[in-house]
Structure formats: C-alpha cells, structure tokens
Design an enzyme around this catalytic site. Structure first.
Site, PDB file in Angstrom:
ATOM      1  N   HIS A  25      -1.543  -9.572  -1.512  1.00 21.50           N
ATOM      2  CA  HIS A  25      -1.700  -8.817  -2.242  1.00 21.50           C
ATOM      3  C   HIS A  25      -1.591  -9.827  -3.737  1.00 21.50           C
ATOM      4  O   HIS A  25      -0.989 -10.848  -3.937  1.00 21.50           O
ATOM      5  CB  HIS A  25      -0.970  -7.463  -2.680  1.00 21.50           C
ATOM      6  CG  HIS A  25      -0.653  -7.019  -1.069  1.00 21.50           C
ATOM      7  ND1 HIS A  25      -0.122  -5.733  -1.128  1.00 21.50           N
ATOM      8  CD2 HIS A  25      -1.808  -6.967   0.373  1.00 21.50           C
ATOM      9  CE1 HIS A  25      -0.635  -5.200   0.266  1.00 21.50           C
ATOM     10  NE2 HIS A  25      -1.499  -5.829   1.282  1.00 21.50           N
ATOM     11  N   SER A  39       0.621  -1.411  -0.189  1.00 23.17           N
ATOM     12  CA  SER A  39       0.362   0.116  -0.590  1.00 23.17           C
ATOM     13  C   SER A  39       0.974   1.018   0.070  1.00 23.17           C
ATOM     14  O   SER A  39      -0.033   2.557  -0.442  1.00 23.17           O
ATOM     15  CB  SER A  39      -1.256  -0.069   0.995  1.00 23.17           C
ATOM     16  OG  SER A  39      -1.841  -0.837   1.153  1.00 23.17           O
ATOM     17  N   PHE A  50     -10.433   6.005  17.426  1.00 24.24           N
ATOM     18  CA  PHE A  50     -11.222   5.341  17.970  1.00 24.24           C
ATOM     19  C   PHE A  50     -11.172   3.857  18.907  1.00 24.24           C
ATOM     20  O   PHE A  50     -11.874   2.768  19.322  1.00 24.24           O
ATOM     21  CB  PHE A  50     -12.421   5.023  17.359  1.00 24.24           C
ATOM     22  CG  PHE A  50     -12.743   6.254  17.278  1.00 24.24           C
ATOM     23  CD1 PHE A  50     -14.117   7.784  17.790  1.00 24.24           C
ATOM     24  CD2 PHE A  50     -12.894   6.850  15.720  1.00 24.24           C
ATOM     25  CE1 PHE A  50     -14.368   8.851  17.500  1.00 24.24           C
ATOM     26  CE2 PHE A  50     -13.232   8.335  14.847  1.00 24.24           C
ATOM     27  CZ  PHE A  50     -13.341   9.587  15.763  1.00 24.24           C
TER      28      PHE A  50
END
Ligand SMILES: [Zn+2]
Length: 507
Positions: free
Chosen positions: A466, A118, A292
């Site tokens: 991937h 990525s 979060f």
C-alpha cells in the site's frame, strides 16, 4: 510540451458536458483563445459550478462505494484505459463518479501506521474513529489479536445505526465478505484474520469472541442485513463440506451459516452462482445472501471463466438496490471493488485497471437506479498503492504499453530508451514482484499490454505494498457538499451521519 493537435482539443471539448451557457469576453481575449475547445469547456465547467445548488435535504438512502487500494494514480490510469478501450485517446475520458459535483482528499494514516491497511481505514470511514492496523471496528484501546482487550471497545458502525433506525442495509464485495473492508461494516474484531472460527486463537474462543463470518449471520444488527453479496463461501461452511465449485469449508464449529441465514431471517434466500442470482426476484426476497466463490471472487478480467458463473459488481449493485429500495425508511449500502487492491499487490496493472472500470460501471448502475434528490452516493478508497504513471508518453500512447515520446514520427516508431538503454512502460510500481535484483529486463519484444504482465518495480518484494498518500472522495446527492478540501478519513462517517440523520451526533 508540444501544442496538442486540434482534433484532440475538439474531442476533449465534445466530451466535456456543457450544461450552462457562458459568453466569452471578446473585448479582453482574442477570438482564437475564446473559441478554443479547451477554453469553452473550462468556461462551461465554471458556469456549471456557479449554477450549482447545495442539496441540504436529508438523505433517505446512502451508498458508499470503496475501491480497495484505488489511489489517485489508479483512477487516472483507469480513466485512460477505459477511454482507449472505447477507441479514444483516453486522457479526456472520465470514470462515472469523476463527474460528481463534490470531492475532497482523505488522509488515510491509522493510529499506529503511516501507511495503513484496510482494517483501520474502513473502521475510520464506518465508525468515525481511527484505530490500529488489523483491527475491525474496535478502538485502539484494544490490542491486536487479543480478544479480552477488545471487550468494551467495540465501535458502533454506520450500518448498525441504519439497522437500528429500521433502514435496510447491504454489503457487496468482490473480495470475501469476511475480508477487512466489508467486515468492518458489521463485525467487531481485534484481528481481521479471524474470518472463520478455525482462524482464531484459544484465547479468543475462550473469551467469547466470535469469528467474522459468524458475526455476519448470527450477531446481525437490527433485523439482519438485507443484502450480502460477494466471495468467501468457505468461511460460512463446515470443514466437512465441499461446495459446488470444489472448495472445502473452513468452519470447525460445524455451523453451516448459509443454512442459518435462511433459518434466521424472513423471506431469505441463499445463492452461489450466476444462474441462481439471475433467478432471484427481489419482490419476493427480503434477505439475500450470495457467495459466489470459496475465497475472493474472480477478477473482472477472469470472471467469464468462472466455474459456477459470477455476477458483475454492477449486476450485484443493481439487484441490491432493487431489494433495499422496498423499505420506505431507506437504506445503507456499502459496495467494495475489493480486488483492485489484490491486482496491485501482484504488480499486475491490467487487472487492477479492469476492476476499477468495473467499480465505475457499478457506480453508473447505481446512478441509473436511484433518485439523487434523496440518495447520497460517495465513492472513495481505503488507501493507495505504490503505483505510478511516469513520463513522457505521447498523448494517446497505450496506457499499458511502452513509452513512445511525441517528439517525432521516427522516434515514436520505436520505444523511448531509459538511461540503461532499455525501453520502459508508463505504469510502474515503487516495489513488488515486478522488480528484480540487477539489471532491468529488456521489454522490447514483450507485450506489456498482456493481462498477465507484471509492471517493473524498483524494490523487490513478493507483494507490492500500500502507499500512504491521500485518496480521493467523490460525492453526489443530499449532503454531498460537505465533502470539501482535505479531511481525515473518519470525517466520512460524520458526513453520512449528518446527511442521513443516523443520530450518532448532532452538528
Ligand atoms: Zn435489516
């Protein structure tokens, strides 16, 4: 293949949107052909294309959605999953962004790898330059993991260009905000794993490289990010602190970057749970940081069980747009569905598909908020996975289920058998933790639709990998028409730059 039942054809035709009228040529084709639901839906689709007008106006706002690991097979499976969850056969369904008028295919290879990670893929999208694996918005003239080599090789990003023009900027991810995809938008690092200072080498610290979390808050471009919502709280807190959900901080430098956020920026707020997030009035807040989870946020499938409560990707997107849209100069927002990738690595199709649907919902939330006459929305993926949808289940066969062939009722009652006498699922992986050495397991009595089920794989690997095939790009709004055919992934930067007049180059 069998002729489809008329009921399915009718459903498909009903789902297709008939925006423009078309007239069948009865002189050339028989009525039973031109009156077929398939025929009229296809004709409507072409009539809509004929009537389409390119929007060549400037894009005031740009929203870039990235489904991490969201290959084309993931899109197909997720669309069927969502359609079946709504009580339909599924294949005729469309994810929100699959209705966009323009699309293209992007080649995702990096400078040094056929199958990329990525870091270089997001760098390509956000800077216009391909780089090597593991590197974030620094050129391939750098050496991975070597700070000194990256000096002077930093690549300016779309987000930085937008900030410098006075636009507002935001990043949202269900992964850590310091993870590769979001990090490439604001950080420059020859090593994607330098997320906190405790992850760095002595060479890196001695040569003045900053960790990724530090860069987000302390080295922020322009007047700072207006919105940063996601996971990775531990990377922003000192290692002497245990947060409200029991995670220990990872910073060795003593910095509490959540506090620095509020000190550095005007009208700033920091929230870490659903209740605080819901209480934010965007009219009174100009810089919103939400972290979060200590690490990545929960998968959509598990979100309801989170200790502190977590907003959905759609809720974060919606609130971000409210805040960013206050700026008359416009904004750039990047939204990542970060955990599609993680579920695939685990060989767990159910969670990957549910997170893909959550991304589709977030795109819908954006479409409901923005004016598409001045806002360019792009939806794409950084790379694919070795995820397959195999043959030959009947139309409407549960996408997570065992294959039942359409041939006849008697056979359809029992699952189809493969050459080894065992039943098999439609979904599978070429490699990953779902593989085993030796004979395949007998799935006859296994609930393959269970959220914890790992699809079978061919090659045993602890983490599925991937894949290298092209990913799709979907676009709508001003400049969207520039996405056509097969492109290198770095073209995405140029389309945004051209549409939003970011000044990076002229065309
Ligand atoms: Zn700003």
């Amino acid at each position: 293949m069998k002729t489809l039942p008329h009921v399915l054809a009718a459903l498909t035709a009903a789902v297709a949107t008939a925006l423009v009228s078309q007239t069948a040529n009865a002189a050339v084709l028989p009525d039973y052909q031109t009156q077929s639901g398939w025929f009229t839906a296809g004709a409507d689709a072409v009539a809509a294309k004929v009537a389409q007008v390119r929007n060549t106006a400037g894009a005031k706002n740009v929203i870039l959605f990235v489904g991490d690991g969201m290959g084309v097979s993931t899109l197909t499976a997720a669309r069927i999953y969502q359609g079946q969850a709504a009580g339909n056969t599924g294949e005729e369904n469309r994810l929100s962004f699959e209705t966009f008028p323009y699309s293209a295919l992007a080649k995702t290879y990096s400078v040094n790898q056929q199958t990329p990670d990525s870091a270089p893929t997001m760098t390509a999208m956000i800077t216009g330059v391909k780089t090597e694996d593991g590197m974030l918005s620094v050129s391939a003239d750098s050496i991975r993991g070597n700070c000194l080599s990256s000096k002077g090789n930093e690549l300016k990003t779309t987000l930085e260009l937008a900030e410098n023009l006075g636009k507002s900027t935001g990043i949202i991810s269900t992964a850590r905000l310091t993870h590769a995809t979001p990090a490439a938008t604001y950080a420059h690092s020859p090593e994607r794993n330098w997320e906190a200072d405790s992850d760095m080498t002595t060479e890196a610290i001695n040569n003045g490289c900053h960790d990724i979390a530090y860069q987000m808050v302390m080295d922020a471009p322009g007047d700072g990010l207006e919105v940063a919502l996601g996971g990775g709280r531990s990377y922003f807190l000192p290692n002497t602190v245990t947060d409200g959900e029991g995670s220990r901080g990872r910073r060795a430098d003593g910095n509490d970057l959540t506090a620095k956020w509020s000190e550095n920026f005007s009208n700033a707020a920091y929230v870490w749970n659903q209740e605080q997030f819901d209480a934010i009035d965007t009219a009174n807040v100009d810089h919103l940081l939400g972290l979060f989870q200590g690490s990545h946020m929960q998968y959509e499938a598990d979100r309801a069980d989170d200790v502190g409560g977590e907003p959905s990707l759609a809720e974060m997107t919606s609130k971000a747009i409210d805040l960013l849209a206050k700026n008359d100069q416009g904004y750039f927002l990047m939204v990542e569905g970060g955990r599609i990738d993680h579920a695939h690595h685990a060989g767990n199709a159910s969670r990957a598909l549910q997170d893909t649907v959550a991304l589709s919902d977030a795109v819908q939330a954006a479409m409901d908020k923005v004016d598409l006459s001045d806002t360019l929305i792009i939806v794409t993926a950084d790379h694919s996975h070795t995820f397959t949808i195999a043959g030959y289940p009947a139309r409407g066969n549960p996408i997570l289920g065992l294959v039942h062939a359409p041939e006849d009722e008697a056979i359809a009652a029992a699952p189809t058998r493969a050459g080894d006498g065992m039943p098999y699922t439609t979904l599978g992986y070429a490699n990953g933790p779902g593989a085993k050495n030796g004979a395949r397991a007998d799935l006859t009595a296994v609930d393959t639709t269970d959220v914890e089920f790992l699809q079978q794989a061919q090659v045993p690997m602890s983490s599925e990998t991937h894949a290298a095939e092209d990913v799709a790009i979907y676009a709508t709004g001003p400049g969207a028409y520039l996405f056509q055919g097969s492109v290198e992934q770095n073209v995405i930067f140029h389309v945004i730059n051209q549409a939003a007049a970011l000044g990076g180059t002229k065309y």
